[in-house]
Design a protein around this motif. Structure first.
Motif, PDB file in Angstrom:
ATOM      1  N   ALA A  59       4.098  22.659  14.716  1.00 27.42           N
ATOM      2  CA  ALA A  59       3.234  23.152  15.784  1.00 27.42           C
ATOM      3  C   ALA A  59       2.506  21.973  16.428  1.00 27.42           C
ATOM      4  O   ALA A  59       1.912  21.143  15.734  1.00 27.42           O
ATOM      5  N   LEU A  60       2.526  21.932  17.778  1.00 27.49           N
ATOM      6  CA  LEU A  60       1.962  20.798  18.501  1.00 27.49           C
ATOM      7  C   LEU A  60       0.615  21.095  19.146  1.00 27.49           C
ATOM      8  O   LEU A  60       0.031  20.239  19.795  1.00 27.49           O
ATOM      9  N   GLY A  61       0.123  22.302  18.986  1.00 28.36           N
ATOM     10  CA  GLY A  61      -1.229  22.597  19.462  1.00 28.36           C
ATOM     11  C   GLY A  61      -1.314  22.905  20.950  1.00 28.36           C
ATOM     12  O   GLY A  61      -0.339  23.280  21.598  1.00 28.36           O
ATOM     13  N   ARG A  88       0.068  18.565  23.884  1.00 29.22           N
ATOM     14  CA  ARG A  88       1.513  18.418  24.054  1.00 29.22           C
ATOM     15  C   ARG A  88       1.850  17.453  25.185  1.00 29.22           C
ATOM     16  O   ARG A  88       2.814  16.691  25.104  1.00 29.22           O
ATOM     17  N   VAL A  89       1.041  17.486  26.259  1.00 28.29           N
ATOM     18  CA  VAL A  89       1.253  16.543  27.358  1.00 28.29           C
ATOM     19  C   VAL A  89       1.044  15.116  26.866  1.00 28.29           C
ATOM     20  O   VAL A  89       1.798  14.191  27.219  1.00 28.29           O
ATOM     21  N   LEU A  90       0.023  14.916  26.045  1.00 28.34           N
ATOM     22  CA  LEU A  90      -0.246  13.593  25.498  1.00 28.34           C
ATOM     23  C   LEU A  90       0.922  13.104  24.649  1.00 28.34           C
ATOM     24  O   LEU A  90       1.359  11.945  24.768  1.00 28.34           O
ATOM     25  N   LEU A  91       1.460  13.974  23.784  1.00 27.14           N
ATOM     26  CA  LEU A  91       2.602  13.585  22.967  1.00 27.14           C
ATOM     27  C   LEU A  91       3.817  13.280  23.852  1.00 27.14           C
ATOM     28  O   LEU A  91       4.552  12.320  23.592  1.00 27.14           O
ATOM     29  N   ALA A  92       4.023  14.077  24.906  1.00 29.95           N
ATOM     30  CA  ALA A  92       5.125  13.824  25.831  1.00 29.95           C
ATOM     31  C   ALA A  92       5.007  12.445  26.454  1.00 29.95           C
ATOM     32  O   ALA A  92       5.995  11.696  26.568  1.00 29.95           O
ATOM     33  N   ASP A 149      -6.119   9.317  32.826  1.00 29.98           N
ATOM     34  CA  ASP A 149      -5.603   9.633  34.165  1.00 29.98           C
ATOM     35  C   ASP A 149      -4.461  10.641  34.092  1.00 29.98           C
ATOM     36  O   ASP A 149      -4.321  11.502  34.968  1.00 29.98           O
ATOM     37  N   TRP A 150      -3.630  10.507  33.035  1.00 29.73           N
ATOM     38  CA  TRP A 150      -2.531  11.457  32.890  1.00 29.73           C
ATOM     39  C   TRP A 150      -3.044  12.862  32.568  1.00 29.73           C
ATOM     40  O   TRP A 150      -2.544  13.851  33.097  1.00 29.73           O
ATOM     41  N   TYR A 195      -9.717  11.421  21.860  1.00 27.52           N
ATOM     42  CA  TYR A 195      -9.729  11.041  20.441  1.00 27.52           C
ATOM     43  C   TYR A 195      -9.375  12.238  19.561  1.00 27.52           C
ATOM     44  O   TYR A 195      -8.633  12.113  18.578  1.00 27.52           O
ATOM     45  N   THR A 196      -9.879  13.420  19.936  1.00 28.96           N
ATOM     46  CA  THR A 196      -9.577  14.634  19.172  1.00 28.96           C
ATOM     47  C   THR A 196      -8.088  14.943  19.222  1.00 28.96           C
ATOM     48  O   THR A 196      -7.472  15.303  18.206  1.00 28.96           O
ATOM     49  N   TYR A 197      -7.488  14.812  20.408  1.00 28.29           N
ATOM     50  CA  TYR A 197      -6.057  15.086  20.559  1.00 28.29           C
ATOM     51  C   TYR A 197      -5.224  14.100  19.725  1.00 28.29           C
ATOM     52  O   TYR A 197      -4.246  14.490  19.058  1.00 28.29           O
ATOM     53  N   ILE A 198      -5.610  12.821  19.759  1.00 30.38           N
ATOM     54  CA  ILE A 198      -4.877  11.815  18.988  1.00 30.38           C
ATOM     55  C   ILE A 198      -4.961  12.134  17.497  1.00 30.38           C
ATOM     56  O   ILE A 198      -3.960  12.099  16.764  1.00 30.38           O
ATOM     57  N   SER A 199      -6.156  12.464  17.020  1.00 29.04           N
ATOM     58  CA  SER A 199      -6.339  12.793  15.595  1.00 29.04           C
ATOM     59  C   SER A 199      -5.531  14.017  15.205  1.00 29.04           C
ATOM     60  O   SER A 199      -4.907  14.063  14.133  1.00 29.04           O
ATOM     61  N   ALA A 200      -5.538  15.043  16.087  1.00 25.04           N
ATOM     62  CA  ALA A 200      -4.782  16.265  15.788  1.00 25.04           C
ATOM     63  C   ALA A 200      -3.285  15.987  15.728  1.00 25.04           C
ATOM     64  O   ALA A 200      -2.568  16.532  14.871  1.00 25.04           O
ATOM     65  N   LEU A 201      -2.793  15.127  16.640  1.00 23.63           N
ATOM     66  CA  LEU A 201      -1.371  14.787  16.616  1.00 23.63           C
ATOM     67  C   LEU A 201      -1.010  14.023  15.345  1.00 23.63           C
ATOM     68  O   LEU A 201       0.047  14.251  14.753  1.00 23.63           O
TER      69      LEU A 201
END
Length: 802
Positions: free
Chosen positions: A20-22, A27-31, A48-49, A64-70
């Protein structure tokens, strides 16, 4: 792990389970990271993205939260590294589908330019097969900067499609591309290259008029839409068709070409079950980056353990990572009725599989060098199944870090350099039960689950055994699990029941057995006389009449051949089915006298070890060293008396098992039942002044251990062994069992004519201590008086009043 973005974004773990990617922005960040693998991306660029219009005040904290979750979702913080230049996503070669696609596309187009259309078509087809939709990151809203990158990949896909069509036409496969070309030209009528390819395909299919009509339609469309005439390539194709130019015919050389991307893996078993840890480790090894050399994984284990099934199952799961081919060879290192393949013959086969039809050099080293040259730089998976030894395998190994090799075999290939070793053990009972249900049908198992579980247990964790019994049940729909369980329960018949078609447990074991030397095979046979799985070096040495050093070497040799398992220092374990096989061989090859002498030595070995415990009572002045200390370790006890009685009970079980095996060897009949110190009848003893309560009648005629004085021919040694067991149980906190074994020791002392000896006095004193520990002070004092009387009579002490 697998990262897929050529279509909807998807990440799968080592076992193929989706992750699960959240939320959407996560998901956009991981892409974005996957589109820039290995490249540092600054925090500002990421912001910017994610917020290409107006970023909120909490944007940096959210990032930072998104990076930690990934990182948590991917299970590896090192996947996303933080550096001075920003964030970097790390991935091994082959993990991200877009990088595999770009690599295959480049290699395919280069092969096409070199005139190797067959190789080009294979790589281009695999590249296109990675796409799971019509667009990169399909269904995921992307900011403009990322849309530009996805558009680049989609244009690259179009060029790959065009190149693959060209390769098919060059290989004479015009019939299979007609439908694709017609659909593509309808979608893109202004693409003159597609139009020319469609005309060529129609012409080679015998449809000359249709090819000319396609040109006329394209000419009219170009004039109406763009106001231009067809380009020179399209005009040239039109003129050649009008003139029936021989250049349009298929070259003769094409008919002899073939694709050099073998797919030789055997069929995967749909019933494959369990082995989660082994699958993960093997998958990780096959998909990780190589350390500058080919990655080699050796899967080893005993016969019937499921090594080949595991290797084939995982190989199918990673097959798409090896576009240049998946090679498979059964080396027949342990195949009943088949000789192991010679390296030269295997190399000839591998070279043919890779398209090298020239004469194979007779010299093995020269053939191996050609194989390494042919595999250099290719993404190949080589499965060498059922290897005999390292010498058979060594010439077959590629050297390129893009290659992966999996070897299965019974022996550890420790002499091979840089090999990852994966040892496979017996399957858990729950996994075996699941496998049995998948093979014979859940309904059939559910009809009698008790019998099904009995079958599973009798198969001893060997997948081969469970597959054989499943085959028997499939072949005989009327055979119930209960009837089969009853047959398997008879030890003498069990190995015969484990045969079906070309599969047989006995034949599989025989391969390993025949590879042993004389000393090793003798030790293997004699171990069956112990009648149990756990074997100590001391008892095995007594059994075989060899020194402990020689015995340890022999047992290690058997463990290397997977006929034993090294459990812990000084201890080994024999699988139950192997023990039955060893017993069969002993009956064929050992004489009655040899068995009798070995059985006596084994019993005396057990008793000798047991007797030494009596000499290391911590209250005595003697130091706890030498053989006595070893005996304590043998029983799993410490001189601090902190250990429990588990190993002592285990040793007693060994003594009992050996005693049960002794009757046949010694010729005194078979015991009617298994006696044990847990029997608790009440009654008077044969010794004066002693009455047992809830302990056990040591003179039980059905107890094989009670008959040891007769079977060993030495009641004095038996008494010493019984006394050692009694003392060990007392020190371990089991006075009830201690009293029982002291009583047996006293009976053996009387039988051996040692009624007035120091040893018997010691046994009386120990029995008294056991009674005191049980709270029976009256009987304790009576035992101590008897001990004092004996010692006084021997002039060892002056009178002691108790």
């Amino acid at each position: 792990m697998d990262f897929k973005i050529l279509g909807p974004i998807e990440v799968r773990g080592p076992n193929g389970t989706p992750i699960a990617l959240g939320r959407r922005k996560q998901r956009v960040l991981l892409a974005a990271l996957l589109l820039n693998v290995g490249t540092a991306i600054s925090s500002q660029r990421m912001l910017d993205w994610l917020w290409h219009e107006q970023a909120p005040a909490t944007a940096e904290a959210n990032l930072y939260t998104y990076i930690s979750a990934l990182r948590r979702a991917l299970g590896a913080p090192s996947r996303i590294e933080t550096g001075s230049n920003g964030y970097v996503f790390r991935a091994a070669p082959g993990e991200v589908d877009v990088t595999v696609f770009e690599d295959l596309a480049a290699k395919g187009r280069q092969a096409l330019a070199d005139g190797r259309e067959d190789v080009a078509l294979d790589r281009l087809t695999r590249a296109l097969g990675l796409w799971r939709g019509e667009a990169v990151l399909e269904g995921l809203p992307l900011p403009p900067p990322l849309r530009g990158e996805t558009a680049r990949l989609e244009r690259l896909r179009a060029t790959v499609v065009d190149a693959s069509l060209e390769a098919r036409l060059a290989l004479g496969r015009h019939g299979e591309v007609l439908a694709d070309l017609e659909a593509l030209t309808r979608k893109d009528p202004l693409n003159e290259r597609l139009t020319a390819q469609l005309m060529l395909a129609l012409y080679r299919s015998g449809r000359r008029a249709d090819a000319l009509a396609v040109y006329q339609g394209a000419r009219e469309t170009l004039a109406a839409e763009l106001g231009i005439d067809p380009g020179p390539d399209l005009i040239r194709m039109h003129r050649r068709i009008l003139a029936d130019n021989p250049a349009l015919s298929l070259p003769r050389a094409v008919t002899g070409r073939r694709a050099f991307a073998p797919a030789e893996l055997p069929i995967d078993s749909p019933a494959f079950t369990g082995r989660a840890a082994e699958k993960t480790r093997l998958w990780t090894s096959l998909t990780s980056a190589g350390p500058g050399a080919a990655v080699v994984i050796a899967i080893t284990g005993p016969a019937g353990i499921g090594k080949s099934e595991l290797a084939v199952h995982v190989a199918h799961r990673v097959a798409n990572r090896f576009p240049d081919g998946r090679l498979y060879v059964n080396l027949h290192g342990s195949t009943p009725g088949a000789a192991p393949l010679k390296p030269a013959d295997v190399l000839a086969r591998l070279l043919r599989s890779l398209g090298d039809d020239t004469a194979v050099p007779a010299d093995v080293d020269e053939a191996a060098a050609r194989f390494r040259s042919l595999t250099d730089g290719k993404h190949l998976l080589l499965l060498l199944d059922n290897a005999r030894d390292a010498a058979q395998v060594r010439p077959l190994l590629p050297a390129s870090p893009t290659c992966r090799v999996v070897i299965t075999g019974r022996r550890m290939l420790t002499s091979l350099d840089a090999v990852t070793h994966l040892r496979v053990g017996v399957m858990a009972e729950a996994e075996m039960f699941t496998l049995f249900g998948r093979l014979v049908g859940e309904q059939r198992v559910a009809a009698d689950p008790w019998a099904a579980r009995a079958i599973v247990r009798l198969c001893g964790g060997l997948p081969l055994a469970i597959r054989i019994v499943a085959a028997r049940m499939i072949a005989r729909p009327g055979l119930s699990p209960r009837a089969l369980a009853d047959r398997l329960a008879i030890e003498e018949h069990r190995l015969s029941e484990l045969e079906a078609d070309d599969r047989a447990i006995r034949a599989s074991f025989m391969i390993s057995y025949r590879a042993l030397d004389d000393e090793g095979s003798r030790m293997f046979r004699l171990l069956s006389l112990l009648g149990r799985s756990d074997i100590s070096v001391e008892v095995a040495a007594a059994l075989a009449d060899r020194s402990e050093a020689q015995t340890a070497d022999l047992l290690d040799h058997l463990a290397d051949a997977h006929l034993l398992e090294a459990a812990e220092p000084g201890w080994y374990r024999m699988h139950g089915l192997l023990r039955l096989f060893a017993r069969e061989q002993a009956r064929r090859e050992e004489t009655h006298d040899d068995e009798a002498r070995a059985a006596q030595r084994a019993l005396r070995g057990h008793l000798l070890i047991a007797g030494t415990v009596e000499r290391i009572h911590p209250r005595r002045a003697r130091p706890n060293t030498g053989f006595g200390g070893r005996a304590f370790r043998h029983f799993g006890l410490s001189t601090g008396l902190t250990a429990d009685t588990a190993r002592l009970d285990d040793e007693l079980a060994g003594l009992t098992a050996a005693a049960h095996r002794a009757p046949r060897a010694l010729g005194d009949g078979r015991p009617a039942a298994v006696g044990a110190p847990s029997h608790r009848p009440h009654g008077e003893t044969a010794l004066p002044g002693i009455r047992f309560g809830p302990f056990g009648e040591a003179g039980d005629a059905h107890d094989p251990v009670a008959a040891l004085p007769r079977r060993t021919g030495d009641p004095v040694q038996a008494g010493q062994g019984y006394g050692g067991l009694a003392e060990a149980y007392r020190l371990a906190g089991r006075p009830d069992l201690a009293a029982l074994w002291y009583y047996k020791a006293l009976e053996a002392d009387l039988a051996g004519g040692r009624g007035g000896t120091h040893r018997m006095a010691e046994h009386w004193r120990g029995l008294g201590q056991a009674f005191q520990d049980l709270g029976d002070d009256e009987q304790a004092k009576e035992c101590w008086r008897t001990s004092t009387t004996i010692l006084h009579a021997l002039h060892l002490i002056n009178g002691v009043e108790l």
